[in-house]
Scaffold this motif. Structure first.
Motif, PDB file in Angstrom:
ATOM      1  N   THR A  71     -13.429  -0.480   2.712  1.00 24.95           N
ATOM      2  CA  THR A  71     -13.009   0.812   2.181  1.00 24.95           C
ATOM      3  C   THR A  71     -12.085   0.536   0.996  1.00 24.95           C
ATOM      4  O   THR A  71     -11.641  -0.600   0.799  1.00 24.95           O
ATOM      5  CB  THR A  71     -12.232   1.612   3.228  1.00 24.95           C
ATOM      6  N   VAL A  72     -11.766   1.572   0.241  1.00 25.44           N
ATOM      7  CA  VAL A  72     -10.857   1.410  -0.893  1.00 25.44           C
ATOM      8  C   VAL A  72      -9.488   0.957  -0.380  1.00 25.44           C
ATOM      9  O   VAL A  72      -8.823   0.134  -1.018  1.00 25.44           O
ATOM     10  CB  VAL A  72     -10.748   2.727  -1.686  1.00 25.44           C
ATOM     11  N   GLU A  73      -9.122   1.447   0.772  1.00 19.36           N
ATOM     12  CA  GLU A  73      -7.835   1.059   1.368  1.00 19.36           C
ATOM     13  C   GLU A  73      -7.829  -0.441   1.711  1.00 19.36           C
ATOM     14  O   GLU A  73      -6.861  -1.148   1.412  1.00 19.36           O
ATOM     15  CB  GLU A  73      -7.646   1.886   2.639  1.00 19.36           C
ATOM     16  N   ASP A  74      -8.931  -0.921   2.335  1.00 16.25           N
ATOM     17  CA  ASP A  74      -9.057  -2.358   2.629  1.00 16.25           C
ATOM     18  C   ASP A  74      -8.892  -3.166   1.343  1.00 16.25           C
ATOM     19  O   ASP A  74      -8.181  -4.169   1.301  1.00 16.25           O
ATOM     20  CB  ASP A  74     -10.457  -2.695   3.169  1.00 16.25           C
ATOM     21  N   LEU A  75      -9.602  -2.711   0.308  1.00 13.78           N
ATOM     22  CA  LEU A  75      -9.614  -3.438  -0.955  1.00 13.78           C
ATOM     23  C   LEU A  75      -8.222  -3.463  -1.560  1.00 13.78           C
ATOM     24  O   LEU A  75      -7.761  -4.489  -2.052  1.00 13.78           O
ATOM     25  CB  LEU A  75     -10.618  -2.773  -1.900  1.00 13.78           C
ATOM     26  N   HIS A  76      -7.527  -2.328  -1.488  1.00 13.48           N
ATOM     27  CA  HIS A  76      -6.182  -2.248  -2.045  1.00 13.48           C
ATOM     28  C   HIS A  76      -5.248  -3.232  -1.343  1.00 13.48           C
ATOM     29  O   HIS A  76      -4.488  -3.949  -1.977  1.00 13.48           O
ATOM     30  CB  HIS A  76      -5.643  -0.819  -1.906  1.00 13.48           C
ATOM     31  N   ARG A  77      -5.372  -3.281  -0.017  1.00 14.42           N
ATOM     32  CA  ARG A  77      -4.543  -4.203   0.756  1.00 14.42           C
ATOM     33  C   ARG A  77      -4.831  -5.655   0.334  1.00 14.42           C
ATOM     34  O   ARG A  77      -3.922  -6.451   0.117  1.00 14.42           O
ATOM     35  CB  ARG A  77      -4.848  -4.016   2.256  1.00 14.42           C
ATOM     36  N   SER A  78      -6.117  -5.939   0.198  1.00 10.59           N
ATOM     37  CA  SER A  78      -6.544  -7.294  -0.147  1.00 10.59           C
ATOM     38  C   SER A  78      -6.090  -7.681  -1.563  1.00 10.59           C
ATOM     39  O   SER A  78      -5.645  -8.798  -1.801  1.00 10.59           O
ATOM     40  CB  SER A  78      -8.061  -7.358  -0.012  1.00 10.59           C
ATOM     41  N   VAL A  79      -6.190  -6.745  -2.480  1.00 17.09           N
ATOM     42  CA  VAL A  79      -5.785  -6.995  -3.873  1.00 17.09           C
ATOM     43  C   VAL A  79      -4.288  -7.255  -3.945  1.00 17.09           C
ATOM     44  O   VAL A  79      -3.831  -8.129  -4.678  1.00 17.09           O
ATOM     45  CB  VAL A  79      -6.137  -5.773  -4.756  1.00 17.09           C
ATOM     46  N   THR A  80      -3.548  -6.498  -3.163  1.00 16.88           N
ATOM     47  CA  THR A  80      -2.093  -6.613  -3.203  1.00 16.88           C
ATOM     48  C   THR A  80      -1.633  -8.014  -2.817  1.00 16.88           C
ATOM     49  O   THR A  80      -0.597  -8.484  -3.276  1.00 16.88           O
ATOM     50  CB  THR A  80      -1.486  -5.553  -2.273  1.00 16.88           C
ATOM     51  N   ARG A  81      -2.448  -8.684  -1.981  1.00 17.28           N
ATOM     52  CA  ARG A  81      -2.097 -10.060  -1.608  1.00 17.28           C
ATOM     53  C   ARG A  81      -2.306 -11.011  -2.783  1.00 17.28           C
ATOM     54  O   ARG A  81      -1.581 -11.982  -2.934  1.00 17.28           O
ATOM     55  CB  ARG A  81      -2.926 -10.498  -0.393  1.00 17.28           C
ATOM     56  N   ILE A  82      -3.302 -10.709  -3.618  1.00 12.03           N
ATOM     57  CA  ILE A  82      -3.576 -11.561  -4.781  1.00 12.03           C
ATOM     58  C   ILE A  82      -2.621 -11.245  -5.925  1.00 12.03           C
ATOM     59  O   ILE A  82      -2.099 -12.123  -6.589  1.00 12.03           O
ATOM     60  CB  ILE A  82      -5.036 -11.361  -5.260  1.00 12.03           C
ATOM     61  N   LEU A  83      -2.404  -9.955  -6.132  1.00 11.11           N
ATOM     62  CA  LEU A  83      -1.576  -9.518  -7.265  1.00 11.11           C
ATOM     63  C   LEU A  83      -0.749  -8.307  -6.815  1.00 11.11           C
ATOM     64  O   LEU A  83      -1.237  -7.182  -6.878  1.00 11.11           O
ATOM     65  CB  LEU A  83      -2.474  -9.133  -8.444  1.00 11.11           C
ATOM     66  N   PRO A  84       0.460  -8.529  -6.351  1.00 13.10           N
ATOM     67  CA  PRO A  84       1.259  -7.408  -5.829  1.00 13.10           C
ATOM     68  C   PRO A  84       1.526  -6.364  -6.909  1.00 13.10           C
ATOM     69  O   PRO A  84       1.601  -6.696  -8.086  1.00 13.10           O
ATOM     70  CB  PRO A  84       2.566  -8.095  -5.398  1.00 13.10           C
ATOM     71  N   GLY A  85       1.635  -5.132  -6.473  1.00 18.15           N
ATOM     72  CA  GLY A  85       2.014  -4.069  -7.391  1.00 18.15           C
ATOM     73  C   GLY A  85       0.867  -3.252  -7.953  1.00 18.15           C
ATOM     74  O   GLY A  85       1.091  -2.274  -8.662  1.00 18.15           O
ATOM     75  N   VAL A  86      -0.373  -3.646  -7.646  1.00 20.92           N
ATOM     76  CA  VAL A  86      -1.517  -2.881  -8.164  1.00 20.92           C
ATOM     77  C   VAL A  86      -1.582  -1.539  -7.438  1.00 20.92           C
ATOM     78  O   VAL A  86      -1.527  -1.494  -6.206  1.00 20.92           O
ATOM     79  CB  VAL A  86      -2.833  -3.659  -7.965  1.00 20.92           C
ATOM     80  N   GLY A  87      -1.665  -0.472  -8.192  1.00 21.94           N
ATOM     81  CA  GLY A  87      -1.647   0.862  -7.597  1.00 21.94           C
ATOM     82  C   GLY A  87      -2.977   1.261  -6.998  1.00 21.94           C
ATOM     83  O   GLY A  87      -4.033   0.760  -7.399  1.00 21.94           O
ATOM     84  N   LEU A  88      -2.912   2.185  -6.058  1.00 24.15           N
ATOM     85  CA  LEU A  88      -4.130   2.651  -5.395  1.00 24.15           C
ATOM     86  C   LEU A  88      -5.067   3.318  -6.401  1.00 24.15           C
ATOM     87  O   LEU A  88      -6.284   3.133  -6.359  1.00 24.15           O
ATOM     88  CB  LEU A  88      -3.747   3.624  -4.277  1.00 24.15           C
ATOM     89  N   ALA A  89      -4.497   4.081  -7.324  1.00 26.40           N
ATOM     90  CA  ALA A  89      -5.326   4.770  -8.322  1.00 26.40           C
ATOM     91  C   ALA A  89      -6.093   3.768  -9.164  1.00 26.40           C
ATOM     92  O   ALA A  89      -7.249   4.007  -9.526  1.00 26.40           O
ATOM     93  CB  ALA A  89      -4.450   5.650  -9.208  1.00 26.40           C
ATOM     94  N   THR A  90      -5.455   2.636  -9.440  1.00 28.15           N
ATOM     95  CA  THR A  90      -6.122   1.598 -10.229  1.00 28.15           C
ATOM     96  C   THR A  90      -7.319   1.046  -9.475  1.00 28.15           C
ATOM     97  O   THR A  90      -8.377   0.786 -10.061  1.00 28.15           O
ATOM     98  CB  THR A  90      -5.119   0.476 -10.552  1.00 28.15           C
ATOM     99  N   VAL A  91      -7.160   0.884  -8.165  1.00 27.29           N
ATOM    100  CA  VAL A  91      -8.269   0.381  -7.355  1.00 27.29           C
ATOM    101  C   VAL A  91      -9.408   1.401  -7.373  1.00 27.29           C
ATOM    102  O   VAL A  91     -10.568   1.035  -7.551  1.00 27.29           O
ATOM    103  CB  VAL A  91      -7.809   0.083  -5.917  1.00 27.29           C
ATOM    104  N   TYR A  92      -9.083   2.683  -7.226  1.00 31.33           N
ATOM    105  CA  TYR A  92     -10.127   3.713  -7.278  1.00 31.33           C
ATOM    106  C   TYR A  92     -10.851   3.659  -8.624  1.00 31.33           C
ATOM    107  O   TYR A  92     -12.072   3.772  -8.695  1.00 31.33           O
ATOM    108  CB  TYR A  92      -9.521   5.104  -7.079  1.00 31.33           C
ATOM    109  N   ARG A  93     -10.083   3.489  -9.712  1.00 31.24           N
ATOM    110  CA  ARG A  93     -10.717   3.462 -11.033  1.00 31.24           C
ATOM    111  C   ARG A  93     -11.613   2.234 -11.193  1.00 31.24           C
ATOM    112  O   ARG A  93     -12.711   2.319 -11.737  1.00 31.24           O
ATOM    113  CB  ARG A  93      -9.635   3.515 -12.117  1.00 31.24           C
ATOM    114  N   ALA A  94     -11.147   1.094 -10.674  1.00 30.42           N
ATOM    115  CA  ALA A  94     -11.948  -0.130 -10.776  1.00 30.42           C
ATOM    116  C   ALA A  94     -13.213   0.004  -9.931  1.00 30.42           C
ATOM    117  O   ALA A  94     -14.295  -0.450 -10.334  1.00 30.42           O
ATOM    118  CB  ALA A  94     -11.127  -1.329 -10.326  1.00 30.42           C
ATOM    119  N   VAL A  95     -13.090   0.642  -8.768  1.00 25.76           N
ATOM    120  CA  VAL A  95     -14.261   0.850  -7.908  1.00 25.76           C
ATOM    121  C   VAL A  95     -15.289   1.704  -8.644  1.00 25.76           C
ATOM    122  O   VAL A  95     -16.486   1.394  -8.639  1.00 25.76           O
ATOM    123  CB  VAL A  95     -13.848   1.499  -6.562  1.00 25.76           C
TER     124      VAL A  95
END
Lengths: 147, 147
Positions: A37-61
């Motif tokens: 889910t987008v939430e899973d992805l956001h959590r996973s991204v945050t481990r690689i690069l902290p501080g990435v916003g949820l809206a950014t993940v939605y836009r990238a998706v």
DNA sequence: TCCTTAATGAGAACGATTATCACTTAGGAC
DNA sequence: GTCCTAAGTGATAATCGTTCTCATTAAGGA
């Protein structure tokens, strides 16, 4: 960043700009290895690069859906489920309902479905097929961590 | 209420109680004749029986999904799309992307899909197929009102 | 190096759906 | 037919996934 990774970024985002956030998002999608889910992805991204916003993940998706790098493979509890698509040929997804693993399945139904549709008086323009089942590992009773 | 209509109510709601609101909701679903959103259904029900609340329509839809009287056949602008299912046999839906008409299509893919899944190491438990196309009337360029 | 404009992060807004609650009513028991 | 109880109802608040807004940053072509 090695060239093959850059190629992946192009596959993921096409002509869109590639930022550090988007690099991390594409990398995280590929790492997850199953439907997310987008939430899973956001959590996973945050481990690689902290501080990435949820809206950014939605836009990238949205961008990655546009290029076909990922596809929507269903929903879970009202949230959209996505998975990375291997290769570009028309295919469907086989989703393990136990662990979320996703396996691409080349589509061999096109002619058959077009014929069925024609018989019903329709001109087929597209079709969606998603298969749900249990993968080998889950059938054997292995927990996700043992694999 | 004539017997056949009562039979429809049983098909729609199973062992649930049948109220005037639910009678109107099942009747409206049947009348619409194409894929509908909950909002469409609510508007349609209100013409048959004014004052029915939106929450009631959502609850009736959940009940009708439970009995298989209707099925979810996709989404439109983020809203779930439903359609009445003819008969009970396993089938899929052919949706006209122009007018929303829905035609049931008996499923003839089960063995084939199970084999594909098995080859990929999965035990198939279910599958979803939705076909999108243009119906005869729309192909001829008829507007929805001329039919 | 500069410049344009796409991308970003934070948070507000949106909107479909679900939950709550006091009231009504379907339908089985008698 | 009458009673009784639990399911259904309507209004509305709450929830929550997703999208939008806006000031700021930075990608990448010139």
């Amino acid at each position: 960043m090695i060239p093959s990774a850059e190629r992946d970024m192009h596959r993921a985002y096409g002509t869109h700009r590639v930022s550090n956030a988007r690099r991390a998002i594409a990398e995280a999608s590929a790492r997850i290895g199953c439907a997310f889910t987008v939430e899973d992805l956001h959590r996973s991204v945050t481990r690689i690069l902290p501080g990435v916003g949820l809206a950014t993940v939605y836009r990238a998706v949205a961008a990655m859906l546009g290029t076909g790098y990922i596809a929507c493979v269903g929903t879970r509890c009202g949230k959209a489920l996505y998975a990375v698509c291997e290769g570009g040929a028309h295919h469907h997804h086989l989703v393990c309902t136990s662990c979320g693993a996703v396996t691409p399945l080349p589509c061999s139904l096109e002619a058959q479905l077009a014929t069925s549709a024609r018989r019903a008086g329709y001109t087929l323009t597209s079709h969606e097929v998603t298969l749900y089942g249990t993968c080998n590992a889950c059938s054997r009773g292995a927990s996700p961590l043992e694999r």
